[in-house]
Design a protein around this motif. Structure first.
Motif, PDB file in Angstrom:
ATOM      1  N   ASN A   8      16.829   0.519  -4.344  1.00 24.96           N
ATOM      2  CA  ASN A   8      16.087  -0.678  -4.652  1.00 24.96           C
ATOM      3  C   ASN A   8      14.894  -0.363  -5.561  1.00 24.96           C
ATOM      4  OD1 ASN A   8      15.474  -3.554  -4.148  1.00 24.96           O
ATOM      5  ND2 ASN A   8      13.646  -2.722  -3.171  1.00 24.96           N
ATOM      6  N   LYS A   9      14.802  -1.037  -6.705  1.00 22.67           N
ATOM      7  CA  LYS A   9      13.693  -0.801  -7.644  1.00 22.67           C
ATOM      8  C   LYS A   9      12.437  -1.535  -7.209  1.00 22.67           C
ATOM      9  CE  LYS A   9      16.619   0.047 -11.680  1.00 22.67           C
ATOM     10  NZ  LYS A   9      16.975  -0.387 -13.070  1.00 22.67           N
ATOM     11  N   ARG A  10      12.616  -2.611  -6.460  1.00 21.86           N
ATOM     12  CA  ARG A  10      11.481  -3.376  -5.953  1.00 21.86           C
ATOM     13  C   ARG A  10      10.737  -2.550  -4.919  1.00 21.86           C
ATOM     14  NH1 ARG A  10      12.743  -7.016  -1.752  1.00 21.86           N
ATOM     15  NH2 ARG A  10      10.972  -8.311  -1.059  1.00 21.86           N
ATOM     16  N   LYS A  11       9.411  -2.539  -4.997  1.00 25.36           N
ATOM     17  CA  LYS A  11       8.604  -1.740  -4.083  1.00 25.36           C
ATOM     18  C   LYS A  11       7.825  -2.641  -3.127  1.00 25.36           C
ATOM     19  CE  LYS A  11       9.535   2.441  -5.581  1.00 25.36           C
ATOM     20  NZ  LYS A  11      10.720   2.065  -6.400  1.00 25.36           N
ATOM     21  N   MET A  12       7.676  -2.152  -1.920  1.00 22.79           N
ATOM     22  CA  MET A  12       6.946  -2.839  -0.875  1.00 22.79           C
ATOM     23  C   MET A  12       5.450  -2.847  -1.191  1.00 22.79           C
ATOM     24  SD  MET A  12       7.213  -1.725   3.141  1.00 22.79           S
ATOM     25  CE  MET A  12       8.999  -1.794   3.153  1.00 22.79           C
ATOM     26  N   HIS A  13       4.758  -3.914  -0.780  1.00 19.95           N
ATOM     27  CA  HIS A  13       3.300  -3.993  -0.908  1.00 19.95           C
ATOM     28  C   HIS A  13       2.671  -3.912   0.485  1.00 19.95           C
ATOM     29  CE1 HIS A  13       3.413  -4.939  -5.159  1.00 19.95           C
ATOM     30  NE2 HIS A  13       4.382  -5.794  -4.905  1.00 19.95           N
ATOM     31  N   LEU A  14       1.638  -3.120   0.606  1.00 20.20           N
ATOM     32  CA  LEU A  14       0.988  -2.922   1.897  1.00 20.20           C
ATOM     33  C   LEU A  14      -0.523  -3.079   1.768  1.00 20.20           C
ATOM     34  CD1 LEU A  14       2.906   0.209   3.253  1.00 20.20           C
ATOM     35  CD2 LEU A  14       3.357  -2.202   3.751  1.00 20.20           C
ATOM     36  N   ASN A  15      -1.077  -4.002   2.562  1.00 17.08           N
ATOM     37  CA  ASN A  15      -2.523  -4.129   2.701  1.00 17.08           C
ATOM     38  C   ASN A  15      -2.934  -3.642   4.084  1.00 17.08           C
ATOM     39  OD1 ASN A  15      -2.783  -5.352   0.192  1.00 17.08           O
ATOM     40  ND2 ASN A  15      -2.627  -7.423   1.026  1.00 17.08           N
ATOM     41  N   CYS A  16      -4.138  -3.146   4.176  1.00 15.64           N
ATOM     42  CA  CYS A  16      -4.714  -2.732   5.456  1.00 15.64           C
ATOM     43  C   CYS A  16      -5.715  -3.810   5.873  1.00 15.64           C
ATOM     44  CB  CYS A  16      -5.395  -1.379   5.310  1.00 15.64           C
ATOM     45  SG  CYS A  16      -6.269  -0.826   6.790  1.00 15.64           S
ATOM     46  N   HIS A  17      -5.419  -4.502   6.957  1.00 10.08           N
ATOM     47  CA  HIS A  17      -6.207  -5.642   7.414  1.00 10.08           C
ATOM     48  C   HIS A  17      -7.383  -5.163   8.262  1.00 10.08           C
ATOM     49  CE1 HIS A  17      -6.139  -9.792   9.662  1.00 10.08           C
ATOM     50  NE2 HIS A  17      -7.190  -9.648   8.876  1.00 10.08           N
ATOM     51  N   ILE A  18      -8.599  -5.519   7.836  1.00  8.94           N
ATOM     52  CA  ILE A  18      -9.808  -5.107   8.549  1.00  8.94           C
ATOM     53  C   ILE A  18     -10.294  -6.249   9.428  1.00  8.94           C
ATOM     54  CG2 ILE A  18     -12.135  -4.175   8.342  1.00  8.94           C
ATOM     55  CD1 ILE A  18     -10.030  -2.359   7.129  1.00  8.94           C
ATOM     56  N   VAL A  19     -10.263  -6.046  10.738  1.00  5.45           N
ATOM     57  CA  VAL A  19     -10.818  -6.982  11.721  1.00  5.45           C
ATOM     58  C   VAL A  19     -11.667  -6.163  12.675  1.00  5.45           C
ATOM     59  CG1 VAL A  19     -10.348  -8.714  13.480  1.00  5.45           C
ATOM     60  CG2 VAL A  19      -8.767  -8.445  11.571  1.00  5.45           C
ATOM     61  N   GLY A  20     -12.984  -6.293  12.594  1.00  5.16           N
ATOM     62  CA  GLY A  20     -13.848  -5.485  13.435  1.00  5.16           C
ATOM     63  C   GLY A  20     -13.579  -4.005  13.218  1.00  5.16           C
ATOM     64  N   VAL A  21     -13.354  -3.277  14.325  1.00  2.72           N
ATOM     65  CA  VAL A  21     -13.002  -1.854  14.211  1.00  2.72           C
ATOM     66  C   VAL A  21     -11.523  -1.647  14.538  1.00  2.72           C
ATOM     67  CG1 VAL A  21     -15.332  -1.060  14.707  1.00  2.72           C
ATOM     68  CG2 VAL A  21     -13.720  -1.361  16.597  1.00  2.72           C
TER      69      VAL A  21
ATOM     70  N   LEU B 114      -7.416  -3.152   0.785  1.00  2.00           N
ATOM     71  CA  LEU B 114      -7.995  -3.518   2.069  1.00  2.00           C
ATOM     72  C   LEU B 114      -8.131  -5.033   2.079  1.00  2.00           C
ATOM     73  CD1 LEU B 114     -10.900  -0.949   2.647  1.00  2.00           C
ATOM     74  CD2 LEU B 114      -8.506  -0.783   3.340  1.00  2.00           C
ATOM     75  N   PHE B 115      -7.787  -5.651   3.192  1.00  2.00           N
ATOM     76  CA  PHE B 115      -7.847  -7.100   3.330  1.00  2.00           C
ATOM     77  C   PHE B 115      -8.878  -7.420   4.414  1.00  2.00           C
ATOM     78  CE2 PHE B 115      -6.834 -11.234   4.874  1.00  2.00           C
ATOM     79  CZ  PHE B 115      -6.213 -11.924   3.850  1.00  2.00           C
ATOM     80  N   PHE B 116      -9.980  -8.083   4.019  1.00  2.00           N
ATOM     81  CA  PHE B 116     -11.062  -8.376   4.951  1.00  2.00           C
ATOM     82  C   PHE B 116     -10.984  -9.821   5.424  1.00  2.00           C
ATOM     83  CE2 PHE B 116     -12.694  -4.772   2.583  1.00  2.00           C
ATOM     84  CZ  PHE B 116     -13.353  -4.023   3.541  1.00  2.00           C
ATOM     85  N   SER B 117     -10.778 -10.017   6.721  1.00  2.00           N
ATOM     86  CA  SER B 117     -10.913 -11.346   7.312  1.00  2.00           C
ATOM     87  C   SER B 117     -12.391 -11.684   7.413  1.00  2.00           C
ATOM     88  CB  SER B 117     -10.284 -11.382   8.701  1.00  2.00           C
ATOM     89  OG  SER B 117      -8.895 -11.216   8.629  1.00  2.00           O
TER      90      SER B 117
ATOM     91  N   GLY C  87      -7.437  -1.716  -3.911  1.00  2.00           N
ATOM     92  CA  GLY C  87      -7.956  -3.056  -4.094  1.00  2.00           C
ATOM     93  C   GLY C  87      -8.749  -3.526  -2.888  1.00  2.00           C
ATOM     94  N   PHE C  88      -9.501  -4.621  -3.080  1.00  2.00           N
ATOM     95  CA  PHE C  88     -10.303  -5.202  -1.998  1.00  2.00           C
ATOM     96  C   PHE C  88     -10.116  -6.713  -2.037  1.00  2.00           C
ATOM     97  CE2 PHE C  88     -12.212  -1.230  -3.165  1.00  2.00           C
ATOM     98  CZ  PHE C  88     -12.552  -0.643  -1.961  1.00  2.00           C
ATOM     99  N   ILE C  89      -9.524  -7.269  -0.994  1.00  2.00           N
ATOM    100  CA  ILE C  89      -9.304  -8.705  -0.891  1.00  2.00           C
ATOM    101  C   ILE C  89     -10.259  -9.251   0.168  1.00  2.00           C
ATOM    102  CG2 ILE C  89      -7.643 -10.519  -0.332  1.00  2.00           C
ATOM    103  CD1 ILE C  89      -5.432  -8.574  -1.241  1.00  2.00           C
ATOM    104  N   CYS C  90     -11.144 -10.150  -0.248  1.00  2.03           N
ATOM    105  CA  CYS C  90     -12.208 -10.635   0.631  1.00  2.03           C
ATOM    106  C   CYS C  90     -12.027 -12.121   0.923  1.00  2.03           C
ATOM    107  CB  CYS C  90     -13.570 -10.409  -0.016  1.00  2.03           C
ATOM    108  SG  CYS C  90     -13.917  -8.679  -0.424  1.00  2.03           S
TER     109      CYS C  90
END
Length: 441
Positions: free
Chosen positions: A4-17, A54-57, A90-93
């Motif tokens: 598969n040429k399509r690649k997975m996308h992964l964010n790390c969700h930040i909630v507290g610690v 990183l994905f910040f709630s 990246g940083f998603i806020c």
């Protein structure tokens, strides 16, 4: 190995610690959530693992604080404090369209986007919490319909401001003395139902055209907003078949907006708990569950369901009829639907539901191979373009993911082995198209 040429996308969700409410009690530093080095370590680990972002709630009201840290710090300021320890991540806020000002928000996000060289995304939320409304003077919490109507106009204003400087507007020519071409810096002169904004913005166009636009939610109104504007959707999906249906329907809505189906990526939340054996993963979870405060869990669950804590009986099923009659304007409709479906189809008691992350994001226990197998299935069978990953406690759970699951995904050719793009928009494969998403009723 997958071809598969399509690649997975992964964010790390930040909630507290960490996502587990008792995770902070397992930390060496129980005050880590206000320690800048804590976030720097997470960022460096995520970049080592080649995560997209990183994905910040965020939350605009305080709750649950007697029993642990949650969403207490401002995501934009946290992101600005850790940019220097990363080069590609990246940083998603998260920021609210209900209780923010579009000019200020546009300026803040674009400032950070320049300082990061194009690594910033905005997760636009409409804020349904009545407690948040009480922190903004005499403003009453708008109805769901009005929140989404306001959000459409808010996003349009922000996008116009981000485009108020032309691509070649910044000249910065010392010899001629021309710093910016006035013909390419234009007012937006927006006069709408909710906002009147003249513009232009006070800084040049983004290195990536404009910051990434993200939308969280699965309700019909949320999907309509996402289909019109979003580059990424963060959604709660706990059933494989329901996730496939959501994926198919949302892509159809995107196509109906005259956009390419691939111009929007869908990332469900996933909460992996990883052990060298399944028993080890189960033991890790059990130890944390012993430390959790069930009374606070009930309060939180009741808030998600739009009912009172006293309506929930710990060892009985959810009061489905009462939930059906509850106000839908003070809850996330997407979360509510997913929680109710998760509990009903499994015939869970309130306590069992609490132990399964309240049904908000799919919890998955297992070995690295088991986790990778599950992620591969969802990805290859069109239930997801990747995942917003939740971890019970930082940084150790993220470290296990980076050391043991990411290499399996890379070996299967499902995930990048290195960064090849500078901007977050390039990394997600969502090209910037100026003026392509005007509001229409």
């Amino acid at each position: 190995m997958s071809n598969n040429k399509r690649k997975m996308h992964l964010n790390c969700h930040i909630v507290g610690v960490g996502q587990h409410p008792a995770g902070w009690r397992t930390q060496n530093d129980t005050r880590a959530f206000i320690n800048p080095h804590f976030y720097q370590e997470i960022a460096k680990l995520a970049e080592l693992g080649k995560f997209d972002a990183l994905f910040f709630s965020d939350s605009l009201s305080l709750h649950g604080h007697p029993h642990g840290p949650s969403q207490m710090l401002d995501p934009l300021i946290v992101s600005s404090s850790i940019l220097s320890v990363t080069k590609y991540l990246g940083f998603i806020c998260t920021a609210s369209t209900t209780f923010s000002d579009p000019f200020i928000l546009a300026r803040q996000f674009l400032t950070l986007d320049h300082l990061s060289q194009g690594r910033i995304g905005w997760n636009a939320v409409t804020t349904y919490n009545p407690a948040a409304a009480k922190n903004f003077g005499k403003i009453l919490l708008p109805s769901s319909l009005e929140r989404y109507t306001r959000a459409k106009e808010f996003i349009q204003v922000v996008m116009k401001l981000w485009e108020s400087w032309g691509k070649e507007a910044l000249i910065a020519d010392a010899r001629s003395g021309m710093f910016a071409d006035p013909a390419q810096v234009n007012s937006i002169d927006h006069h709408g139902q909710y906002y009147t904004v003249t513009g232009p913005l006070t800084l040049p166009r983004s290195p990536q055209g404009m910051p990434l636009l993200v939308q969280s939610g699965s309700s019909e109104a949320g999907q309509a907003l996402a289909a019109k504007f979003a580059d990424i959707v963060f959604t709660s999906q706990t059933s494989f078949e329901r996730a496939k249906h959501f994926y198919r329907c949302l892509r159809a809505k995107v196509k109906a907006q005259k956009r390419s189906e691939n111009s929007l990526k869908i990332l469900p939340g996933l909460f992996p708990i990883i052990g060298s054996t399944l028993a080890e993963a189960q033991e890790r979870k059990a130890k944390m569950d012993e430390l959790r405060n069930v009374d606070e869990d009930i309060i939180m669950l009741a808030r998600q369901l739009g009912i009172e804590p006293d309506d929930l009986k710990l060892h009985q099923p959810l009061p489905y009829q009462l939930i059906e009659k509850s106000s839908k304007d003070i809850v996330s409709k997407g979360f509510l639907s997913e929680i109710v479906n998760f509990a009903r189809t499994r015939n869970l008691t309130v306590y069992q539901l609490i132990l399964q992350n309240m049904g908000m994001h799919r919890m998955l226990l297992g070995t690295p191979e088991m986790i990778a197998d599950d992620m591969e299935k969802w990805f290859l069978e069109s239930a997801a373009d990747g995942f917003n990953l939740n971890f019970d406690s930082f940084p150790d759970a993220l470290q296990v993911m980076v050391d043991h699951v990411i290499p399996i995904l890379q070996k299967r050719n499902l995930f990048r082995s290195d960064y090849t793009e500078q901007t977050i928009r390039e990394r997600f494969g969502v090209a910037y198209c100026q003026g392509k998403r005007e509001i229409s009723d």
